[in-house]
Design a protein around this motif. Structure first.
Motif, mmCIF file in Angstrom:
data_model
loop_
_atom_site.group_PDB
_atom_site.id
_atom_site.type_symbol
_atom_site.label_atom_id
_atom_site.label_comp_id
_atom_site.label_asym_id
_atom_site.label_seq_id
_atom_site.Cartn_x
_atom_site.Cartn_y
_atom_site.Cartn_z
ATOM 1 N N GLY A 8 0.706 -1.334 0.299
ATOM 2 C CA GLY A 8 -0.262 0.281 -0.122
ATOM 3 C C GLY A 8 0.952 1.658 0.245
ATOM 4 O O GLY A 8 0.539 2.302 -0.575
ATOM 5 N N TRP A 9 2.394 1.030 0.233
ATOM 6 C CA TRP A 9 2.942 2.513 0.986
ATOM 7 C C TRP A 9 3.313 3.221 -0.146
ATOM 8 O O TRP A 9 3.496 3.458 -0.962
ATOM 9 C CB TRP A 9 3.786 2.235 1.902
ATOM 10 N N VAL A 10 3.840 1.473 -0.588
ATOM 11 C CA VAL A 10 4.941 1.595 -2.458
ATOM 12 C C VAL A 10 3.965 2.198 -3.426
ATOM 13 O O VAL A 10 4.003 2.935 -4.265
ATOM 14 C CB VAL A 10 5.257 0.278 -2.271
ATOM 15 N N LEU A 11 2.240 1.679 -3.273
ATOM 16 C CA LEU A 11 1.470 1.954 -4.612
ATOM 17 C C LEU A 11 0.970 3.842 -3.278
ATOM 18 O O LEU A 11 1.357 4.525 -4.949
ATOM 19 C CB LEU A 11 0.178 1.481 -4.118
ATOM 20 N N GLY A 12 0.618 4.374 -2.609
ATOM 21 C CA GLY A 12 0.502 5.569 -2.078
ATOM 22 C C GLY A 12 1.738 6.142 -2.788
ATOM 23 O O GLY A 12 0.990 7.149 -3.386
ATOM 24 N N LEU A 13 2.916 6.039 -3.102
ATOM 25 C CA LEU A 13 4.277 6.918 -3.453
ATOM 26 C C LEU A 13 4.069 7.134 -5.175
ATOM 27 O O LEU A 13 4.871 7.790 -5.371
ATOM 28 C CB LEU A 13 6.005 6.354 -2.939
ATOM 29 N N HIS A 35 -5.165 11.901 -8.032
ATOM 30 C CA HIS A 35 -5.343 12.447 -6.365
ATOM 31 C C HIS A 35 -6.449 11.138 -5.331
ATOM 32 O O HIS A 35 -6.759 11.040 -5.179
ATOM 33 C CB HIS A 35 -5.581 13.598 -6.157
ATOM 34 N N MET A 36 -7.660 10.888 -5.936
ATOM 35 C CA MET A 36 -8.371 10.566 -5.928
ATOM 36 C C MET A 36 -8.055 8.520 -5.455
ATOM 37 O O MET A 36 -8.792 8.296 -4.906
ATOM 38 C CB MET A 36 -10.446 10.783 -6.499
ATOM 39 N N ILE A 37 -7.754 8.524 -6.773
ATOM 40 C CA ILE A 37 -7.739 7.471 -5.887
ATOM 41 C C ILE A 37 -6.354 7.280 -5.573
ATOM 42 O O ILE A 37 -6.509 5.510 -4.518
ATOM 43 C CB ILE A 37 -6.964 6.552 -7.702
ATOM 44 N N LEU A 38 -5.338 8.075 -5.095
ATOM 45 C CA LEU A 38 -4.391 7.869 -3.899
ATOM 46 C C LEU A 38 -5.445 7.715 -2.969
ATOM 47 O O LEU A 38 -4.590 7.257 -1.901
ATOM 48 C CB LEU A 38 -3.694 9.075 -3.644
ATOM 49 N N ARG A 39 -6.189 8.295 -2.542
ATOM 50 C CA ARG A 39 -7.089 8.720 -1.004
ATOM 51 C C ARG A 39 -7.756 7.406 -1.053
ATOM 52 O O ARG A 39 -7.741 6.932 0.240
ATOM 53 C CB ARG A 39 -8.930 10.034 -1.324
ATOM 54 N N LEU A 40 -8.337 6.767 -1.293
ATOM 55 C CA LEU A 40 -8.971 5.349 -1.659
ATOM 56 C C LEU A 40 -7.162 4.723 -0.729
ATOM 57 O O LEU A 40 -7.445 3.607 -0.222
ATOM 58 C CB LEU A 40 -9.005 5.083 -2.679
ATOM 59 N N VAL A 41 -6.176 4.959 -1.579
ATOM 60 C CA VAL A 41 -5.174 3.879 -1.578
ATOM 61 C C VAL A 41 -4.766 4.044 -0.027
ATOM 62 O O VAL A 41 -4.170 3.737 1.087
ATOM 63 C CB VAL A 41 -3.663 4.376 -1.753
ATOM 64 N N ILE A 45 -3.979 2.164 3.180
ATOM 65 C CA ILE A 45 -2.676 2.130 4.152
ATOM 66 C C ILE A 45 -3.124 2.440 5.511
ATOM 67 O O ILE A 45 -2.722 1.383 6.888
ATOM 68 C CB ILE A 45 -1.816 2.870 3.628
ATOM 69 N N LEU A 46 -4.434 3.534 6.446
ATOM 70 C CA LEU A 46 -4.462 3.218 7.285
ATOM 71 C C LEU A 46 -4.799 1.714 7.501
ATOM 72 O O LEU A 46 -5.547 1.440 8.792
ATOM 73 C CB LEU A 46 -5.583 4.657 7.485
ATOM 74 N N TYR A 47 -6.261 1.157 6.884
ATOM 75 C CA TYR A 47 -6.897 0.669 7.687
ATOM 76 C C TYR A 47 -5.295 -0.914 7.605
ATOM 77 O O TYR A 47 -5.534 -1.354 8.811
ATOM 78 C CB TYR A 47 -7.945 -0.329 6.464
ATOM 79 N N THR A 48 -4.223 -0.881 6.759
ATOM 80 C CA THR A 48 -3.111 -1.867 7.344
ATOM 81 C C THR A 48 -2.911 -1.650 8.130
ATOM 82 O O THR A 48 -2.061 -2.799 9.492
ATOM 83 C CB THR A 48 -2.617 -2.758 6.062
ATOM 84 N N GLY A 49 -2.066 -0.403 8.143
ATOM 85 C CA GLY A 49 -1.300 0.029 9.673
ATOM 86 C C GLY A 49 -2.443 0.028 11.154
ATOM 87 O O GLY A 49 -1.408 -0.501 11.888
ATOM 88 N N ILE A 50 -2.931 0.188 11.403
ATOM 89 C CA ILE A 50 -4.017 -0.105 11.856
ATOM 90 C C ILE A 50 -4.147 -1.097 12.946
ATOM 91 O O ILE A 50 -4.167 -1.366 14.059
ATOM 92 C CB ILE A 50 -5.883 0.415 12.393
ATOM 93 N N VAL A 51 -4.343 -2.442 11.759
ATOM 94 C CA VAL A 51 -4.181 -3.775 11.875
ATOM 95 C C VAL A 51 -3.206 -3.937 12.665
ATOM 96 O O VAL A 51 -3.054 -4.946 13.597
ATOM 97 C CB VAL A 51 -4.570 -4.535 11.174
ATOM 98 N N LEU A 52 -1.745 -3.669 11.749
ATOM 99 C CA LEU A 52 -0.507 -3.994 12.528
ATOM 100 C C LEU A 52 0.004 -3.209 13.867
ATOM 101 O O LEU A 52 0.378 -3.953 15.065
ATOM 102 C CB LEU A 52 0.394 -3.448 11.702
ATOM 103 N N VAL A 53 -0.468 -2.606 14.350
ATOM 104 C CA VAL A 53 0.019 -1.797 15.572
ATOM 105 C C VAL A 53 -1.737 -2.211 16.617
ATOM 106 O O VAL A 53 -0.880 -2.746 17.265
ATOM 107 C CB VAL A 53 -1.107 -0.185 16.184
ATOM 108 N N LEU A 54 -2.654 -2.557 16.240
ATOM 109 C CA LEU A 54 -3.208 -3.110 17.082
ATOM 110 C C LEU A 54 -2.898 -5.006 17.310
ATOM 111 O O LEU A 54 -2.694 -5.540 18.383
ATOM 112 C CB LEU A 54 -4.700 -3.478 16.711
ATOM 113 N N ASP A 55 -2.137 -5.620 16.557
ATOM 114 C CA ASP A 55 -1.528 -6.637 16.212
ATOM 115 C C ASP A 55 0.128 -6.689 17.440
ATOM 116 O O ASP A 55 0.144 -7.076 18.209
ATOM 117 C CB ASP A 55 -0.553 -7.026 15.394
#
Length: 124
Positions: A8-13, A35-41, A45-55
């Motif tokens: 997600g981060w690589v795609l976002g960058l 830019h709109m597609i980037l907002r979906l990315v 990124i936020l979803y996967t990051g939150i899951v990792l932090v919760l883990d």
């Protein structure tokens, strides 16, 4: 989950760079679409990051300093905000030097903590 987060981060960058290049070339409509597609990315990124932090906090990983995971999460949100502010300012034709400085600082913090300090990084 780590691989999805990094993807997600690589795609976002990549999309961030493409949007900047399109704006610099004066292609406002395609830049807006990217830019709109980037907002979906960003949401991915936020979803996967939150899951990792919760883990990390649920004991899924052996982590000596949980504050580093929280710091990386905050820096990741800061980085996304900086990316968004850069694209908006460039779209309006305003200077974005201070936001670029924030971008590079946040990116450095995220990369150092993510790859070198937290579990699942290169040198943990």
């Amino acid at each position: 989950m780590t691989h999805m987060h990094i993807t997600g981060w690589v795609l976002g960058l990549i999309l961030f760079i493409v949007a900047i290049v399109m704006q610099k070339q004066g292609k406002a409509k395609p830049a807006k679409i990217v830019h709109m597609i980037l907002r979906l990315v960003y949401l991915f990124i936020l979803y996967t990051g939150i899951v990792l932090v919760l883990d990390y906090f649920s004991g899924g990983y052996q982590m000596p300093y949980p504050a580093e995971a929280a710091t990386k999460g905050a820096a990741g949100i800061w980085l996304i905000a900086a990316m968004e502010m850069i694209l908006v300012k460039l779209g309006k034709g305003k200077p974005a030097k201070s936001v670029w400085i924030q971008f590079w600082i946040a990116l450095l913090i995220v990369l150092v903590l993510g790859f070198f300090r937290l579990p699942m990084g290169f040198y943990f």
